[in-house]
Scaffold this active site. Structure first.
Site, mmCIF file in Angstrom:
data_model
loop_
_atom_site.group_PDB
_atom_site.id
_atom_site.type_symbol
_atom_site.label_atom_id
_atom_site.label_comp_id
_atom_site.label_asym_id
_atom_site.label_seq_id
_atom_site.Cartn_x
_atom_site.Cartn_y
_atom_site.Cartn_z
ATOM 1 N N SER A 178 0.816 -1.152 -0.076
ATOM 2 C CA SER A 178 0.029 0.037 0.035
ATOM 3 C C SER A 178 0.716 1.126 0.001
ATOM 4 O O SER A 178 1.651 1.474 -0.981
ATOM 5 C CB SER A 178 -0.878 -0.046 1.230
ATOM 6 O OG SER A 178 -1.959 0.858 1.019
ATOM 7 N N GLU A 277 -9.388 -3.889 -6.766
ATOM 8 C CA GLU A 277 -9.017 -2.935 -5.765
ATOM 9 C C GLU A 277 -8.995 -1.341 -6.387
ATOM 10 O O GLU A 277 -8.924 -1.176 -7.552
ATOM 11 C CB GLU A 277 -7.393 -2.964 -5.293
ATOM 12 C CG GLU A 277 -7.177 -4.024 -4.498
ATOM 13 C CD GLU A 277 -5.849 -4.291 -3.834
ATOM 14 O OE1 GLU A 277 -5.416 -3.182 -3.166
ATOM 15 O OE2 GLU A 277 -5.069 -5.098 -3.904
ATOM 16 N N HIS A 307 -7.522 -5.248 -0.482
ATOM 17 C CA HIS A 307 -6.460 -4.398 -0.336
ATOM 18 C C HIS A 307 -5.526 -5.201 0.455
ATOM 19 O O HIS A 307 -5.668 -5.349 1.714
ATOM 20 C CB HIS A 307 -6.761 -3.220 0.050
ATOM 21 C CG HIS A 307 -5.425 -1.945 0.009
ATOM 22 N ND1 HIS A 307 -5.068 -1.601 -1.156
ATOM 23 C CD2 HIS A 307 -4.940 -1.442 1.077
ATOM 24 C CE1 HIS A 307 -4.101 -0.843 -0.843
ATOM 25 N NE2 HIS A 307 -4.104 -0.594 0.471
#
Length: 352
Positions: A178, A277, A307
Protein backbone atom coordinates in the site's frame (compact mmCIF):
# COMPACT_ATOMS: atom_id res chain seq x y z
CA UNK A 1 -2.26 -7.43 -26.23
CA UNK A 2 -1.79 -11.16 -26.57
CA UNK A 3 -2.92 -13.87 -24.18
CA UNK A 4 -1.73 -17.43 -23.80
CA UNK A 5 -3.49 -20.04 -21.71
CA UNK A 6 -1.51 -22.63 -19.76
CA UNK A 7 -3.77 -25.45 -18.54
CA UNK A 8 -1.31 -26.17 -15.72
CA UNK A 9 -1.27 -22.67 -14.28
CA UNK A 10 -2.58 -19.09 -14.35
CA UNK A 11 -3.24 -17.02 -17.42
CA UNK A 12 -0.22 -15.05 -18.62
CA UNK A 13 -0.70 -11.77 -20.45
CA UNK A 14 1.97 -9.84 -22.35
CA UNK A 15 1.34 -6.09 -22.40
CA UNK A 16 4.68 -4.42 -23.10
CA UNK A 17 7.14 -6.78 -24.71
CA UNK A 18 9.69 -8.91 -22.92
CA UNK A 19 10.02 -6.69 -19.83
CA UNK A 20 6.46 -7.12 -18.53
CA UNK A 21 4.75 -10.33 -17.52
CA UNK A 22 1.15 -10.17 -16.29
CA UNK A 23 -0.19 -13.20 -14.43
CA UNK A 24 -3.89 -13.56 -13.60
CA UNK A 25 -4.52 -15.44 -10.34
CA UNK A 26 -8.13 -16.69 -10.62
CA UNK A 27 -8.47 -18.49 -7.28
CA UNK A 28 -11.07 -16.97 -4.90
CA UNK A 29 -11.67 -18.97 -1.74
CA UNK A 30 -14.64 -18.81 0.61
CA UNK A 31 -12.41 -17.32 3.29
CA UNK A 32 -11.32 -14.57 0.91
CA UNK A 33 -14.97 -13.81 0.13
CA UNK A 34 -15.78 -13.71 3.84
CA UNK A 35 -12.95 -11.25 4.49
CA UNK A 36 -14.15 -9.03 1.65
CA UNK A 37 -17.70 -8.97 3.03
CA UNK A 38 -16.51 -8.22 6.55
CA UNK A 39 -14.47 -5.23 5.36
CA UNK A 40 -17.36 -3.89 3.28
CA UNK A 41 -19.68 -3.72 6.29
CA UNK A 42 -17.15 -2.51 8.89
CA UNK A 43 -14.01 -0.70 7.76
CA UNK A 44 -15.31 0.76 4.50
CA UNK A 45 -18.18 2.74 6.14
CA UNK A 46 -15.73 4.04 8.76
CA UNK A 47 -13.36 5.25 6.03
CA UNK A 48 -16.28 6.97 4.33
CA UNK A 49 -16.95 8.94 7.52
CA UNK A 50 -13.23 9.75 7.88
CA UNK A 51 -13.08 11.13 4.34
CA UNK A 52 -15.33 14.08 5.28
CA UNK A 53 -12.81 15.40 7.83
CA UNK A 54 -9.41 13.77 7.23
CA UNK A 55 -7.60 16.54 9.09
CA UNK A 56 -9.58 16.06 12.31
CA UNK A 57 -7.74 14.68 15.37
CA UNK A 58 -8.57 11.04 14.72
CA UNK A 59 -6.97 8.39 16.99
CA UNK A 60 -4.59 7.24 14.27
CA UNK A 61 -2.39 5.34 16.72
CA UNK A 62 -5.23 3.13 17.98
CA UNK A 63 -4.76 0.36 15.41
CA UNK A 64 -1.06 0.09 16.18
CA UNK A 65 -1.76 -0.01 19.91
CA UNK A 66 -4.35 -2.77 19.55
CA UNK A 67 -2.01 -4.74 17.28
CA UNK A 68 0.61 -4.52 20.01
CA UNK A 69 -1.58 -6.84 22.11
CA UNK A 70 -1.24 -9.65 19.57
CA UNK A 71 1.12 -12.49 20.42
CA UNK A 72 4.58 -12.48 18.87
CA UNK A 73 4.92 -14.44 15.62
CA UNK A 74 5.53 -18.12 16.18
CA UNK A 75 8.88 -19.57 15.18
CA UNK A 76 10.50 -16.17 14.73
CA UNK A 77 12.78 -13.86 16.69
CA UNK A 78 12.24 -10.11 16.90
CA UNK A 79 15.06 -7.71 17.84
CA UNK A 80 14.32 -4.03 18.41
CA UNK A 81 16.78 -1.54 16.92
CA UNK A 82 16.91 2.22 16.49
CA UNK A 83 17.51 3.99 13.20
CA UNK A 84 18.54 7.67 13.25
CA UNK A 85 14.95 8.98 13.34
CA UNK A 86 12.66 6.01 13.94
CA UNK A 87 12.29 2.59 15.49
CA UNK A 88 12.74 -0.62 13.54
CA UNK A 89 13.01 -4.32 14.23
CA UNK A 90 15.00 -7.21 12.85
CA UNK A 91 12.84 -10.29 12.26
CA UNK A 92 14.19 -13.75 11.55
CA UNK A 93 12.06 -16.82 11.07
CA UNK A 94 13.25 -20.07 12.59
CA UNK A 95 16.44 -21.26 10.85
CA UNK A 96 16.32 -19.01 7.77
CA UNK A 97 18.87 -20.23 5.25
CA UNK A 98 20.36 -16.84 4.41
CA UNK A 99 19.73 -14.71 7.51
CA UNK A 100 23.35 -13.59 7.79
CA UNK A 101 23.77 -12.71 4.12
CA UNK A 102 20.36 -11.83 2.62
CA UNK A 103 17.78 -9.28 3.77
CA UNK A 104 14.43 -7.71 2.96
CA UNK A 105 13.90 -4.04 3.81
CA UNK A 106 10.17 -3.90 4.64
CA UNK A 107 8.02 -0.75 4.66
CA UNK A 108 4.53 -1.17 6.07
CA UNK A 109 1.29 0.24 4.68
CA UNK A 110 -1.39 2.40 6.27
CA UNK A 111 -1.80 5.50 4.07
CA UNK A 112 1.27 7.09 5.75
CA UNK A 113 -1.10 7.57 8.68
CA UNK A 114 -1.87 4.35 10.59
CA UNK A 115 -0.22 1.03 11.28
CA UNK A 116 3.38 0.33 12.12
CA UNK A 117 5.70 -2.38 13.37
CA UNK A 118 2.96 -4.14 15.35
CA UNK A 119 0.42 -4.36 12.54
CA UNK A 120 2.87 -5.82 10.03
CA UNK A 121 5.11 -7.96 12.25
CA UNK A 122 3.27 -11.15 11.33
CA UNK A 123 3.55 -10.49 7.60
CA UNK A 124 7.23 -9.59 7.96
CA UNK A 125 7.87 -12.84 9.82
CA UNK A 126 6.06 -14.77 7.11
CA UNK A 127 8.24 -13.14 4.43
CA UNK A 128 11.34 -14.07 6.41
CA UNK A 129 10.17 -17.68 6.39
CA UNK A 130 9.31 -17.83 2.69
CA UNK A 131 12.43 -15.98 1.54
CA UNK A 132 14.93 -17.39 4.02
CA UNK A 133 16.12 -13.84 4.72
CA UNK A 134 16.36 -11.44 7.60
CA UNK A 135 13.61 -8.80 7.43
CA UNK A 136 14.18 -5.24 8.64
CA UNK A 137 10.72 -3.87 9.49
CA UNK A 138 10.92 -0.05 9.54
CA UNK A 139 8.60 2.05 11.72
CA UNK A 140 9.02 5.20 9.62
CA UNK A 141 7.71 8.65 10.57
CA UNK A 142 4.13 9.30 9.46
CA UNK A 143 1.48 11.94 8.91
CA UNK A 144 0.11 14.13 10.35
CA UNK A 145 3.31 14.96 12.26
CA UNK A 146 5.62 14.38 9.28
CA UNK A 147 5.38 14.72 5.50
CA UNK A 148 5.82 11.69 3.25
CA UNK A 149 9.43 12.61 2.44
CA UNK A 150 10.43 11.88 6.05
CA UNK A 151 9.24 8.30 5.57
CA UNK A 152 11.45 8.06 2.47
CA UNK A 153 14.41 9.28 4.55
CA UNK A 154 13.74 6.60 7.16
CA UNK A 155 13.54 3.89 4.51
CA UNK A 156 16.88 5.05 3.11
CA UNK A 157 18.31 4.93 6.64
CA UNK A 158 17.12 1.34 6.89
CA UNK A 159 18.94 0.46 3.67
CA UNK A 160 22.14 2.09 4.91
CA UNK A 161 21.80 0.15 8.18
CA UNK A 162 21.63 -3.13 6.27
CA UNK A 163 24.73 -2.15 4.28
CA UNK A 164 26.54 -1.28 7.51
CA UNK A 165 25.62 -4.72 8.89
CA UNK A 166 27.38 -6.34 5.95
CA UNK A 167 24.43 -7.18 3.70
CA UNK A 168 25.55 -6.54 0.10
CA UNK A 169 23.12 -4.70 -2.21
CA UNK A 170 22.83 -7.73 -4.48
CA UNK A 171 21.40 -9.66 -1.51
CA UNK A 172 18.81 -7.04 -0.48
CA UNK A 173 15.22 -6.68 -1.70
CA UNK A 174 13.09 -3.63 -0.85
CA UNK A 175 9.43 -4.46 -0.21
CA UNK A 176 6.25 -2.78 1.01
CA UNK A 177 2.48 -2.78 0.86
CA UNK A 178 0.00 0.00 0.00
CA UNK A 179 1.66 3.25 1.11
CA UNK A 180 4.67 1.08 1.88
CA UNK A 181 4.56 0.00 -1.77
CA UNK A 182 4.88 3.67 -2.68
CA UNK A 183 7.83 3.88 -0.30
CA UNK A 184 9.46 0.76 -1.77
CA UNK A 185 9.68 2.59 -5.11
CA UNK A 186 10.50 5.99 -3.60
CA UNK A 187 13.22 4.62 -1.31
CA UNK A 188 14.81 2.66 -4.16
CA UNK A 189 14.85 5.81 -6.28
CA UNK A 190 16.42 7.64 -3.32
CA UNK A 191 19.05 4.89 -3.13
CA UNK A 192 19.96 5.56 -6.76
CA UNK A 193 19.96 9.34 -6.20
CA UNK A 194 22.37 8.82 -3.28
CA UNK A 195 24.77 7.00 -5.64
CA UNK A 196 24.36 3.76 -3.70
CA UNK A 197 24.20 0.46 -5.55
CA UNK A 198 20.63 -0.62 -6.23
CA UNK A 199 19.11 -3.58 -4.37
CA UNK A 200 18.60 -6.89 -6.15
CA UNK A 201 14.83 -6.56 -6.38
CA UNK A 202 11.67 -4.70 -5.40
CA UNK A 203 8.30 -6.03 -4.20
CA UNK A 204 5.15 -3.90 -4.05
CA UNK A 205 1.86 -5.28 -2.72
CA UNK A 206 -1.23 -3.24 -3.62
CA UNK A 207 1.01 -0.20 -4.13
CA UNK A 208 -0.06 3.40 -4.22
CA UNK A 209 1.90 4.96 -7.07
CA UNK A 210 -0.33 7.65 -8.57
CA UNK A 211 -1.68 10.77 -6.86
CA UNK A 212 -3.75 11.80 -9.91
CA UNK A 213 -7.42 11.31 -8.86
CA UNK A 214 -8.70 11.26 -12.42
CA UNK A 215 -6.57 8.36 -13.55
CA UNK A 216 -7.73 6.34 -10.56
CA UNK A 217 -11.38 7.31 -10.22
CA UNK A 218 -12.49 8.10 -13.76
CA UNK A 219 -13.01 4.48 -14.78
CA UNK A 220 -16.74 3.75 -15.12
CA UNK A 221 -17.82 0.14 -14.81
CA UNK A 222 -15.00 -0.92 -12.50
CA UNK A 223 -15.98 -3.17 -9.56
CA UNK A 224 -16.26 -1.53 -6.16
CA UNK A 225 -13.23 -1.87 -3.87
CA UNK A 226 -14.06 -3.86 -0.74
CA UNK A 227 -12.06 -1.54 1.51
CA UNK A 228 -11.85 1.99 0.14
CA UNK A 229 -14.81 4.17 -0.88
CA UNK A 230 -13.93 6.57 -3.66
CA UNK A 231 -14.39 9.46 -1.24
CA UNK A 232 -11.56 8.10 0.91
CA UNK A 233 -9.07 8.68 -1.89
CA UNK A 234 -10.02 12.34 -2.21
CA UNK A 235 -9.90 12.67 1.58
CA UNK A 236 -6.42 11.18 1.57
CA UNK A 237 -5.24 13.67 -1.03
CA UNK A 238 -6.64 16.55 1.03
CA UNK A 239 -4.75 15.29 4.07
CA UNK A 240 -1.48 15.01 2.14
CA UNK A 241 -1.93 18.60 0.95
CA UNK A 242 -2.72 19.82 4.47
CA UNK A 243 0.34 18.14 5.99
CA UNK A 244 2.74 19.14 3.25
CA UNK A 245 1.52 22.73 3.12
CA UNK A 246 2.17 23.00 6.85
CA UNK A 247 5.36 20.96 7.28
CA UNK A 248 7.20 20.71 3.97
CA UNK A 249 10.42 22.73 3.80
CA UNK A 250 12.64 23.72 0.91
CA UNK A 251 14.93 20.82 1.80
CA UNK A 252 12.25 18.19 1.27
CA UNK A 253 10.65 16.83 -1.88
CA UNK A 254 6.85 16.90 -2.05
CA UNK A 255 4.98 13.65 -2.49
CA UNK A 256 4.41 13.00 -6.17
CA UNK A 257 3.09 10.36 -8.58
CA UNK A 258 5.84 7.80 -9.00
CA UNK A 259 4.33 6.59 -12.27
CA UNK A 260 5.61 9.88 -13.70
CA UNK A 261 9.14 9.54 -12.26
CA UNK A 262 12.28 8.48 -14.10
CA UNK A 263 12.23 4.76 -13.36
CA UNK A 264 15.36 3.74 -15.26
CA UNK A 265 17.80 1.79 -13.14
CA UNK A 266 15.24 0.21 -10.82
CA UNK A 267 15.80 -3.51 -10.16
CA UNK A 268 13.50 -6.38 -11.21
CA UNK A 269 10.08 -5.82 -9.65
CA UNK A 270 7.14 -7.93 -8.48
CA UNK A 271 3.76 -6.21 -8.09
CA UNK A 272 0.76 -7.98 -6.53
CA UNK A 273 -2.73 -6.44 -6.56
CA UNK A 274 -6.38 -7.50 -6.26
CA UNK A 275 -8.58 -7.31 -9.35
CA UNK A 276 -11.19 -5.10 -7.63
CA UNK A 277 -8.89 -2.77 -5.72
CA UNK A 278 -9.00 1.00 -5.92
CA UNK A 279 -5.25 0.92 -6.59
CA UNK A 280 -5.44 -1.56 -9.48
CA UNK A 281 -4.90 1.30 -11.99
CA UNK A 282 -1.81 2.33 -10.00
CA UNK A 283 -0.36 -1.16 -10.28
CA UNK A 284 -1.16 -1.54 -13.97
CA UNK A 285 0.20 1.86 -14.99
CA UNK A 286 3.32 1.43 -12.84
CA UNK A 287 4.02 -1.95 -14.42
CA UNK A 288 3.74 -0.47 -17.91
CA UNK A 289 5.96 2.52 -17.04
CA UNK A 290 8.56 0.21 -15.49
CA UNK A 291 8.62 -2.04 -18.56
CA UNK A 292 9.05 0.98 -20.82
CA UNK A 293 11.98 2.04 -18.62
CA UNK A 294 13.77 -1.27 -19.28
CA UNK A 295 12.87 -2.71 -15.87
CA UNK A 296 11.85 -6.36 -15.65
CA UNK A 297 8.45 -6.51 -13.95
CA UNK A 298 5.86 -9.14 -13.10
CA UNK A 299 2.33 -7.96 -12.33
CA UNK A 300 0.16 -10.49 -10.51
CA UNK A 301 -3.58 -9.72 -10.49
CA UNK A 302 -5.36 -11.74 -7.80
CA UNK A 303 -9.08 -12.21 -8.46
CA UNK A 304 -11.34 -10.30 -6.05
CA UNK A 305 -8.72 -10.14 -3.31
CA UNK A 306 -8.97 -7.22 -0.88
CA UNK A 307 -6.39 -4.51 -0.41
CA UNK A 308 -3.16 -6.04 0.97
CA UNK A 309 -4.80 -9.41 1.45
CA UNK A 310 -1.33 -10.78 2.24
CA UNK A 311 -1.71 -9.44 5.80
CA UNK A 312 -4.42 -12.09 6.36
CA UNK A 313 -1.86 -14.85 5.92
CA UNK A 314 -3.26 -16.86 8.85
CA UNK A 315 -6.81 -16.72 7.44
CA UNK A 316 -6.82 -16.60 3.65
CA UNK A 317 -5.14 -19.33 1.55
CA UNK A 318 -4.45 -16.88 -1.28
CA UNK A 319 -2.42 -14.79 1.18
CA UNK A 320 -0.23 -17.79 1.94
CA UNK A 321 0.20 -18.46 -1.76
CA UNK A 322 1.04 -14.82 -2.46
CA UNK A 323 3.68 -14.67 0.26
CA UNK A 324 5.22 -17.85 -1.13
CA UNK A 325 5.40 -16.08 -4.49
CA UNK A 326 7.18 -13.16 -2.82
CA UNK A 327 9.61 -15.57 -1.18
CA UNK A 328 10.41 -17.21 -4.51
CA UNK A 329 10.93 -13.82 -6.13
CA UNK A 330 13.32 -12.73 -3.37
CA UNK A 331 15.32 -15.95 -3.65
CA UNK A 332 15.50 -15.69 -7.43
CA UNK A 333 16.48 -12.04 -7.64
CA UNK A 334 19.12 -12.21 -4.93
CA UNK A 335 20.63 -15.22 -6.70
CA UNK A 336 20.48 -13.44 -10.07
CA UNK A 337 21.91 -10.29 -8.47
CA UNK A 338 24.89 -12.23 -7.22
CA UNK A 339 25.55 -13.55 -10.71
CA UNK A 340 25.13 -10.11 -12.31
CA UNK A 341 27.60 -8.53 -9.89
CA UNK A 342 30.07 -11.38 -10.43
CA UNK A 343 29.92 -10.89 -14.20
CA UNK A 344 30.34 -7.14 -13.85
CA UNK A 345 33.39 -7.57 -11.61
CA UNK A 346 34.96 -10.06 -14.02
CA UNK A 347 34.38 -7.66 -16.90
CA UNK A 348 36.06 -4.82 -15.00
CA UNK A 349 38.97 -7.10 -14.12
CA UNK A 350 39.45 -8.09 -17.76
CA UNK A 351 39.71 -4.45 -18.80
CA UNK A 352 42.41 -3.89 -16.24
Amino acid sequence: MSRTMDPRGPEVVSLAGDNLRVVDKPRHSKRAALLSTALRVTVKPALSVWSYAPGAPWPTGLLESVAGLLPAPRNATVEDIRLPQCDAEVIRAASPEHADTHAVLYLHGGAFLVGGLNTHRGLAARLSATSGCTVLNVGYRMMPKHPVSRAVEDGLSGYRWLLDQGYPPEHIVVAGDSAGGYLAFAVTLAILDADLEAPAGLVAMSPLTDFDPDRKLDQPGRPSCALFPRSAWRGFLRLVDLVENELLSDLLQPASSLVDADLHGLPPTLIQVGSDELVLPDAELMAIRLARSDVEVELQIWEKQVHVFQVAVDLVPEAREATREVGRFVRRTTSDGRRRVARRRRAVGSVR
